[in-house]
Design a protein around this motif. Structure first.
Motif, PDB file in Angstrom:
ATOM      1  N   MET A   1       0.842  -1.187   0.000  1.00 13.76           N
ATOM      2  CA  MET A   1       0.000   0.000   0.000  1.00 13.76           C
ATOM      3  C   MET A   1       0.883   1.244   0.000  1.00 13.76           C
ATOM      4  O   MET A   1       1.837   1.329   0.774  1.00 13.76           O
ATOM      5  N   ILE A   2       0.560   2.210  -0.878  1.00 11.78           N
ATOM      6  CA  ILE A   2       1.223   3.517  -0.819  1.00 11.78           C
ATOM      7  C   ILE A   2       0.222   4.516  -0.248  1.00 11.78           C
ATOM      8  O   ILE A   2      -0.950   4.538  -0.636  1.00 11.78           O
ATOM      9  N   ILE A   3       0.692   5.346   0.699  1.00 12.45           N
ATOM     10  CA  ILE A   3      -0.122   6.442   1.230  1.00 12.45           C
ATOM     11  C   ILE A   3       0.578   7.734   0.838  1.00 12.45           C
ATOM     12  O   ILE A   3       1.742   7.947   1.174  1.00 12.45           O
ATOM     13  N   ALA A   4      -0.137   8.586   0.099  1.00 14.18           N
ATOM     14  CA  ALA A   4       0.489   9.789  -0.467  1.00 14.18           C
ATOM     15  C   ALA A   4      -0.173  11.051   0.046  1.00 14.18           C
ATOM     16  O   ALA A   4      -1.391  11.121   0.180  1.00 14.18           O
ATOM     17  N   GLY A   5       0.669  12.063   0.327  1.00 15.37           N
ATOM     18  CA  GLY A   5       0.153  13.368   0.730  1.00 15.37           C
ATOM     19  C   GLY A   5       0.883  13.905   1.941  1.00 15.37           C
ATOM     20  O   GLY A   5       1.844  13.320   2.428  1.00 15.37           O
ATOM     21  N   GLY A   6       0.440  15.065   2.402  1.00 17.00           N
ATOM     22  CA  GLY A   6       1.075  15.685   3.567  1.00 17.00           C
ATOM     23  C   GLY A   6       1.042  17.194   3.475  1.00 17.00           C
ATOM     24  O   GLY A   6       0.128  17.772   2.920  1.00 17.00           O
ATOM     25  N   GLY A   7       2.071  17.822   4.045  1.00 18.43           N
ATOM     26  CA  GLY A   7       2.165  19.284   4.055  1.00 18.43           C
ATOM     27  C   GLY A   7       1.837  19.878   5.402  1.00 18.43           C
ATOM     28  O   GLY A   7       2.512  20.771   5.888  1.00 18.43           O
ATOM     29  N   THR A   8       0.763  19.348   6.033  1.00 21.02           N
ATOM     30  CA  THR A   8       0.377  19.798   7.373  1.00 21.02           C
ATOM     31  C   THR A   8      -0.001  18.587   8.219  1.00 21.02           C
ATOM     32  O   THR A   8      -0.257  17.500   7.695  1.00 21.02           O
ATOM     33  N   GLY A   9      -0.079  18.808   9.529  1.00 25.30           N
ATOM     34  CA  GLY A   9      -0.503  17.742  10.425  1.00 25.30           C
ATOM     35  C   GLY A   9      -1.895  17.238  10.097  1.00 25.30           C
ATOM     36  O   GLY A   9      -2.206  16.067  10.298  1.00 25.30           O
ATOM     37  N   GLY A  10      -2.748  18.124   9.549  1.00 26.92           N
ATOM     38  CA  GLY A  10      -4.110  17.742   9.176  1.00 26.92           C
ATOM     39  C   GLY A  10      -4.169  16.685   8.095  1.00 26.92           C
ATOM     40  O   GLY A  10      -5.179  15.990   7.945  1.00 26.92           O
ATOM     41  N   HIS A  11      -3.098  16.554   7.305  1.00 23.44           N
ATOM     42  CA  HIS A  11      -3.010  15.463   6.325  1.00 23.44           C
ATOM     43  C   HIS A  11      -2.194  14.289   6.866  1.00 23.44           C
ATOM     44  O   HIS A  11      -2.526  13.136   6.627  1.00 23.44           O
ATOM     45  N   ILE A  12      -1.122  14.591   7.584  1.00 24.62           N
ATOM     46  CA  ILE A  12      -0.178  13.551   8.008  1.00 24.62           C
ATOM     47  C   ILE A  12      -0.760  12.651   9.098  1.00 24.62           C
ATOM     48  O   ILE A  12      -0.665  11.420   9.009  1.00 24.62           O
ATOM     49  N   PHE A  13      -1.363  13.254  10.136  1.00 27.67           N
ATOM     50  CA  PHE A  13      -1.805  12.450  11.275  1.00 27.67           C
ATOM     51  C   PHE A  13      -2.927  11.466  10.914  1.00 27.67           C
ATOM     52  O   PHE A  13      -2.880  10.303  11.335  1.00 27.67           O
ATOM     53  N   PRO A  14      -3.930  11.861  10.109  1.00 22.45           N
ATOM     54  CA  PRO A  14      -4.911  10.850   9.687  1.00 22.45           C
ATOM     55  C   PRO A  14      -4.297   9.774   8.806  1.00 22.45           C
ATOM     56  O   PRO A  14      -4.697   8.610   8.866  1.00 22.45           O
ATOM     57  N   ALA A  15      -3.307  10.156   7.987  1.00 23.52           N
ATOM     58  CA  ALA A  15      -2.626   9.164   7.136  1.00 23.52           C
ATOM     59  C   ALA A  15      -1.932   8.107   7.985  1.00 23.52           C
ATOM     60  O   ALA A  15      -2.022   6.907   7.712  1.00 23.52           O
ATOM     61  N   VAL A  16      -1.258   8.552   9.035  1.00 22.18           N
ATOM     62  CA  VAL A  16      -0.571   7.624   9.943  1.00 22.18           C
ATOM     63  C   VAL A  16      -1.597   6.764  10.683  1.00 22.18           C
ATOM     64  O   VAL A  16      -1.386   5.558  10.873  1.00 22.18           O
ATOM     65  N   ALA A  17      -2.721   7.363  11.083  1.00 25.57           N
ATOM     66  CA  ALA A  17      -3.780   6.612  11.763  1.00 25.57           C
ATOM     67  C   ALA A  17      -4.326   5.497  10.865  1.00 25.57           C
ATOM     68  O   ALA A  17      -4.531   4.357  11.314  1.00 25.57           O
ATOM     69  N   ILE A  18      -4.519   5.795   9.575  1.00 22.19           N
ATOM     70  CA  ILE A  18      -4.992   4.777   8.616  1.00 22.19           C
ATOM     71  C   ILE A  18      -3.938   3.678   8.460  1.00 22.19           C
ATOM     72  O   ILE A  18      -4.262   2.492   8.433  1.00 22.19           O
ATOM     73  N   ALA A  19      -2.656   4.074   8.386  1.00 19.25           N
ATOM     74  CA  ALA A  19      -1.563   3.096   8.258  1.00 19.25           C
ATOM     75  C   ALA A  19      -1.540   2.149   9.456  1.00 19.25           C
ATOM     76  O   ALA A  19      -1.414   0.929   9.300  1.00 19.25           O
ATOM     77  N   HIS A  20      -1.671   2.709  10.656  1.00 18.97           N
ATOM     78  CA  HIS A  20      -1.695   1.878  11.876  1.00 18.97           C
ATOM     79  C   HIS A  20      -2.865   0.892  11.832  1.00 18.97           C
ATOM     80  O   HIS A  20      -2.721  -0.281  12.192  1.00 18.97           O
ATOM     81  N   ALA A  21      -4.043   1.372  11.387  1.00 18.71           N
ATOM     82  CA  ALA A  21      -5.235   0.517  11.330  1.00 18.71           C
ATOM     83  C   ALA A  21      -5.057  -0.606  10.306  1.00 18.71           C
ATOM     84  O   ALA A  21      -5.442  -1.757  10.554  1.00 18.71           O
ATOM     85  N   LEU A  22      -4.455  -0.283   9.148  1.00 14.23           N
ATOM     86  CA  LEU A  22      -4.180  -1.308   8.132  1.00 14.23           C
ATOM     87  C   LEU A  22      -3.238  -2.371   8.674  1.00 14.23           C
ATOM     88  O   LEU A  22      -3.450  -3.577   8.490  1.00 14.23           O
ATOM     89  N   ARG A  23      -2.200  -1.916   9.372  1.00 11.76           N
ATOM     90  CA  ARG A  23      -1.193  -2.837   9.922  1.00 11.76           C
ATOM     91  C   ARG A  23      -1.803  -3.722  11.019  1.00 11.76           C
ATOM     92  O   ARG A  23      -1.438  -4.897  11.165  1.00 11.76           O
ATOM     93  N   LYS A  24      -2.729  -3.145  11.790  1.00 10.98           N
ATOM     94  CA  LYS A  24      -3.396  -3.899  12.854  1.00 10.98           C
ATOM     95  C   LYS A  24      -4.293  -4.992  12.268  1.00 10.98           C
ATOM     96  O   LYS A  24      -4.340  -6.124  12.759  1.00 10.98           O
TER      97      LYS A  24
END
Length: 359
Positions: A1-24
């Motif tokens: 899975m590739i997760i793309a985007g960022g620039g601010t915490g408003g993009h990064i933190f939900p992206a990391v949350a989704i990554a953690h959920a996928l890994r779980k």
């Protein structure tokens, strides 16, 4: 899975949350982030335990048109970089979370027939997400009424993924207060302008700084980099103030806070609902379609938050915060109403749907 985007915490933190959920849900999953070189994702994503590749890309600069001269070349270069990343990594799916680095990744993936997913955090969709939405497999949104931006049959309302350390926060107020070296007996106001800081809020706090000590109120002040030196100098002279450019362990700040002053970006609102705190929103006035005012007004209408315009912050913000600090009844009402709006499992809902559609 590739997760793309960022620039601010408003993009990064939900992206990391989704990554953690996928890994779980699927422990063997291989996740690669793609962001923009020089942006905060290049630091925050590795801190969260994931690999990230950086693109040579920049967004359109509205304040200085001359700075956009190299933009077409950067965009072309980024497409070549994306091509190389996708050919090497061979993802089953690509998830875009917003920010200009997500556009070339999803666009190229769609051209290659790879499943793409979009998470749109705001009530007004970004232009690149609208363009990408036509060919996306699924579009996850925070609110209803998004059919004006995306094909209705592709939309799934999930809410916004909130960091697990905030969802599962068991830190007590006294532990939070101790973390910042403040006094348990005093009311505590937590000021945050988002991951990059907020000029209007910082200047308003600075202008009324003496009033906090005079009213026995203490301050946790997250300034963003531009205002950090000024705020740190103020904090040295005032024992009731803790100031820094960024707070990594936000769970301690939320635990310590009796009241929060915040911008009203989608992710800030989602976190504050989960944190169950009385909030004074100061919307960023230049957000696209003024969506931050719409976000804040939505909570004000439900008696789940207060709002002050950025243009009026210097005159009104500190007085409003101090008045709220002295009004337990209003604090409890705001706390009770904002708690009703909390969504704590959006990351899991998004991850489950992605895995279902690509299996």
């Amino acid at each position: 899975m590739i997760i793309a985007g960022g620039g601010t915490g408003g993009h990064i933190f939900p992206a990391v949350a989704i990554a953690h959920a996928l890994r779980k849900l699927q422990p063997g999953i291989d996740i690669l982030f793609v962001g923009a070189k020089g942006k905060m994702e290049m630091e925050k994503v590795p801190q969260a335990g994931y690999e990230i590749k950086g693109l040579d890309i920049a967004g359109f600069n509205r304040s200085s048109l001359i700075k956009n001269i190299g933009l077409p070349f950067k965009l072309i270069k980024s497409f070549w970089q994306v091509r190389s990343i996708i050919k090497t990594f061979q993802p089953d799916a690509v998830i875009g979370v917003g920010g200009y680095s997500s556009f070339p990744v999803l666009r190229y993936a769609q051209a290659q027939g790879i499943a793409t997913f979009i998470h749109e955090a705001n009530s007004f969709a970004g232009k690149s997400n609208i363009m990408l939405g036509k060919k996306a497999s699924k579009i996850f949104v925070a609110t209803d009424g998004m059919e004006k931006f995306f094909p209705a049959e592709k939309i799934m309302i999930t809410g916004n993924p909130v960091r697990q350390n905030i969802v599962n926060n068991i830190i007590s107020r006294s532990e939070g207060i101790q973390f910042f070296g403040l006094e348990p007996a005093k009311k505590t106001v937590f000021v945050t302008g988002g991951s990059l800081g907020a000029k209007g809020i910082n200047e308003a706090i600075d202008a009324g700084i003496a009033a906090f000590a005079q009213n026995n109120v203490q301050l946790i002040w997250q300034t963003g980099k531009p205002y950090a030196d000024r705020a740190s100098a103020i904090a040295v002279e005032n024992k009731n103030i803790w100031a820094n450019s960024f707070i990594t362990q936000m769970e301690y700040a939320y635990a310590a806070a009796d009241i929060v002053i915040s911008r009203s970006g989608a992710m800030s609102v989602a976190e504050l609902c989960v944190a169950k705190k009385p909030v004074i929103f100061v919307p960023f006035p230049f957000a696209a379609e003024d969506h931050q005012t719409a976000n804040a007004q939505n909570l004000v209408n439900k008696q789940a938050g207060l709002m002050i315009k950025d243009s009026e912050a210097k005159e009104k913000l500190v007085a409003k915060a101090i008045a709220l600090a002295g009004d337990e009844q209003q604090q409890n009402m705001l706390k009770g109403n904002i708690a009703k709006l909390a969504i704590t499992n959006a990351d899991e809902v998004v991850a489950k749907e992605i895995l279902r559609l690509i299996s």
